[in-house]
Design an enzyme around this catalytic site. Structure first.
Site, short mmCIF file in Angstrom:
data_model
loop_
_atom_site.label_atom_id
_atom_site.label_comp_id
_atom_site.label_asym_id
_atom_site.label_seq_id
_atom_site.Cartn_x
_atom_site.Cartn_y
_atom_site.Cartn_z
N LEU A 165 0.82 -1.22 0.00
CA LEU A 165 0.00 0.00 0.00
C LEU A 165 0.85 1.26 0.00
O LEU A 165 1.95 1.30 0.54
CB LEU A 165 -0.99 0.01 1.17
CG LEU A 165 -0.51 0.08 2.61
CD1 LEU A 165 -0.12 1.49 3.02
CD2 LEU A 165 -1.64 -0.41 3.51
N CYS A 200 9.59 4.60 3.70
CA CYS A 200 9.77 3.31 3.03
C CYS A 200 10.93 3.29 2.05
O CYS A 200 11.96 2.67 2.31
CB CYS A 200 8.48 2.90 2.33
SG CYS A 200 7.10 2.82 3.47
#
Ligand code: UGA
Length: 433
Positions: free
Chosen positions: A148, A258
């Site tokens: 996601l 991330c």
């Protein structure tokens, strides 16, 4: 199914709320009582479009609860590990403290009927380690990476591009098929594989995305040296279906919780495995990315005729990307802080990330609106491409600044509109005029 979700940050809170929306009975577990209290009352402690509605609907349905007490999940069949894996403070590797902490906390309630499912992004080999760790309980382990994106988290969870199950046995696979029955019935592609491949799919996907961004930013550097235009170049590249237009937006580069830490952790793990040469190119990807930040600082100082000292800089954007209030490794704040360091008076505006930015950089000034940030500015920087900034009236902004000088570090604004309102407009990778 009855399940627990351990860790209720961006990933866990979204996963817990969406699993309940799919009809499961979910208990979200976190060590932070403030987070648990907020989520229990239907408040999402971060900005994620649409998540508040899913959370509130799921709470109302009675199928979603939050707690700090792991024993409340004793009767859960599946336990998802959704805790963070940040970069270690003493090396580029991933810090697995929270993953191991979550597994240790679950140990007393695991039984031979339990399935522990890892979703956190981890170095390859972690799932096997966890399987060893829980072996005495008889519990099974599976790895089910999450793809996601912040800002699209609900949609990405309920309509994923693919599901990947890393498993060692048919029972774990069948259990995961039951968890995701609705998505599989919708036709979501499923890949069933071993632990190592499942872990690698995630980190290599992020490494590929980072590579695409740094590739186009490297081309932007070349455009700047030659008078080429990166926007036309990336449009032309993207029209080749083998390349595709996604993640070819040149600008200030990637940040967030991330991509930057994942490519570093991937390189560190490759080093441990003796295949560091295979991922050596990621060092360049990281370097190109960081260079964009310094380049933006240099362009700003150039626009200020060589010195930032005592000059006023408006910084539009603080989040690492639009539709998020996440400021982890934010390129925008990196640039703002570097200019502050160089002696500028930097005034930051962001539609959502002001509180998080202020906590991390209390030395920067903050303004309640984009226009207020631009007041008396010697130069305005567009650092995060929130749609709000496209809606500003260039003439109205020019009227409050000291100089109508703009650096669009995200190639997001309409250059003709701003230039025709009298602005000196520079954009990364684009010709001067
Ligand atoms: C990223 C991946 O896209 C997700 O698939 C993954 O699940 C997630 O990391 C994760 O590992 O949890 P995210 O960090 O939310 O998602 O953000 P992205 O949309 O990937 O953007 C990352 C950064 O790249 C942002 O700073 C963005 O501004 C920048 N970017 C993106 C560009 O500079 N150019 C582009 O063309 C695209």
């Amino acid at each position: 199914m009855r399940m627990s979700v351990v860790g209720t940050g961006y990933l866990g809170a979204t996963h817990a709320a969406c699993m309940a929306a799919l009809g499961h009975d979910v208990i979200g577990i976190d060590t932070d009582p403030a987070k648990v209290a907020a989520l229990s009352s239907g408040t999402v402690p971060f900005w994620e479009p649409g998540l508040d509605t899913v959370l509130q609907d799921s709470l109302r349905s009675g199928r979603l609860h939050f707690t700090t007490d792991v024993t409340e999940a004793t009767d859960a069949a599946v336990h998802f590990i959704c805790v963070g894996t940040p970069q270690r403070s003493d090396s580029p590797a991933a810090d697995l403290t929270h993953v191991h902490g979550a597994v240790s906390a679950l140990l007393p309630i695991l039984t031979p009927e339990s399935l522990v499912v890892g979703k956190s992004t981890v170095p390859v080999g972690t799932a096997a380690e966890i399987a060893d760790h829980v072996a005495a309980t008889g519990a099974r382990v599976a790895w089910n990476p999450e793809f996601l994106r912040e800002g699209h988290a609900v949609d990405d969870t309920l309509h994923p591009d693919r599901l990947v199950f890393g498993v060692r046995d048919a029972i774990s696979e069948a259990t995961l098929c039951e968890v995701y029955a609705t998505l599989l019935a919708d036709g979501t592609p499923l890949l069933v594989t071993d632990f190592a491949t499942a872990e690698l799919v995630k980190v290599s996907a992020n490494a590929f995305l980072a590579t695409k961004i740094s590739f186009i930013n490297a081309m932007a550097e070349v455009c700047e040296a030659t008078g080429g235009d990166i926007l036309t170049l990336s449009t032309a590249l993207g029209l080749d279906p083998r390349i595709g237009p996604q993640f070819l937006r040149a600008g200030l580069g990637f940040g967030g919780g991330c991509l930057p830490k994942d490519i570093r952790a991937f390189m560190a793990r490759a080093g441990e495995l003796g295949v560091d040469e295979a991922l050596m190119f990621l060092r360049n990807i990281d370097d190109i990315n960081i260079r964009r930040r310094q380049h933006t600082v240099d362009l700003t100082i150039e626009a200020l005729n060589g010195s930032a000292r005592g000059r006023r800089v408006a910084a539009w954007g603080a989040a690492f990307k639009p539709d998020s209030d996440d400021v982890r490794d934010s390129p925008a704040l990196h640039v703002a802080a570097a200019l502050r360091e160089a002696g500028a008076d930097v005034v930051v505006h962001d539609p959502r990330a002001m509180d998080n930015a202020r906590r991390l950089f209390p030395d920067l000034s903050y303004a309640a609106s984009a226009l207020d940030a631009a007041r008396d500015a010697d130069v305005v920087l567009l650092l995060t491409e929130w749609r709000d900034y496209n809606e500003l009236d260039p003439a109205e902004v020019a009227a409050v600044t000291r100089q109508a000088s703009l650096i669009d570090a995200r190639n997001a604004l309409d250059v003709d509109r701003w230039r025709s309102a009298g602005w000196t407009y520079r954009a990364l990778g684009r010709p001067l005029a």
